[in-house]
Design an enzyme around this catalytic site. Sequence first.
Site, PDB file in Angstrom:
ATOM      1  N   HIS A   1       0.808  -1.214   0.000  1.00 10.39           N
ATOM      2  CA  HIS A   1       0.000   0.000   0.000  1.00 10.39           C
ATOM      3  C   HIS A   1       0.841   1.264   0.000  1.00 10.39           C
ATOM      4  O   HIS A   1       2.044   1.229   0.224  1.00 10.39           O
ATOM      5  CB  HIS A   1      -0.981   0.013   1.177  1.00 10.39           C
ATOM      6  CG  HIS A   1      -0.354  -0.020   2.538  1.00 10.39           C
ATOM      7  ND1 HIS A   1       0.380   1.025   3.050  1.00 10.39           N
ATOM      8  CD2 HIS A   1      -0.373  -0.975   3.492  1.00 10.39           C
ATOM      9  CE1 HIS A   1       0.777   0.719   4.284  1.00 10.39           C
ATOM     10  NE2 HIS A   1       0.349  -0.501   4.574  1.00 10.39           N
TER      11      HIS A   1
ATOM     12  N   CYS B   1       2.614  -5.011   6.673  1.00  5.71           N
ATOM     13  CA  CYS B   1       2.415  -4.725   5.250  1.00  5.71           C
ATOM     14  C   CYS B   1       3.706  -4.250   4.600  1.00  5.71           C
ATOM     15  O   CYS B   1       4.728  -4.100   5.259  1.00  5.71           O
ATOM     16  CB  CYS B   1       1.332  -3.652   5.086  1.00  5.71           C
ATOM     17  SG  CYS B   1      -0.303  -4.181   5.650  1.00  5.71           S
TER      18      CYS B   1
END
Length: 176
Positions: free
Chosen positions: A129, A151
């Site tokens: 992301h 992430c």
Amino acid sequence: MLKRAAILLSVGLALALGLEFSQFLRVTPALAAQNEQATRILIEKGARQLTLERDGQVLARYAVALGSDPIGQKQGEGDGRTPEGVYAVDFKHPRSRYHLALRISYPDRQARETALRAGVSPGGDIMIHGIRNGLGWLAGLHRNRDWTDGCIAVTNAEIREIWSRVPYGTRVEIRP
């Protein structure tokens, strides 16, 4: 004085809400031409690098930030580790809290079984992301330390490029 504080608070709140809700006006990038689409994403945690490849040829490389405790395999939810293994892009989230996001198919069966034996949740929602909405101005500064919950983070400009070059089902290999 109280009136001025109320006005400043109102303006600040309006700006914050505007930044959070502006994602609904976001236009997602179109998918790139077939010959520019990746067939594999390679993430090398030690090098803090994400590489887009097409049939073994490098399309692009990006520096990344990882989970806050990136060394080793993810053991369970909340450990701050980025998982290792072979996965696939199984969802493209256009309204993510972190600009755009590509979810990878973690946890796999092995991660679920390992977590079950340890009596913990394996975690999930591992994404590639951009920067948190409203903080895109940080750009590459976010890479000064590993800060995600597990992430893989890139800049907003980079996630737009990646988004356009990564179709659903793209293989994601995460190495130590």
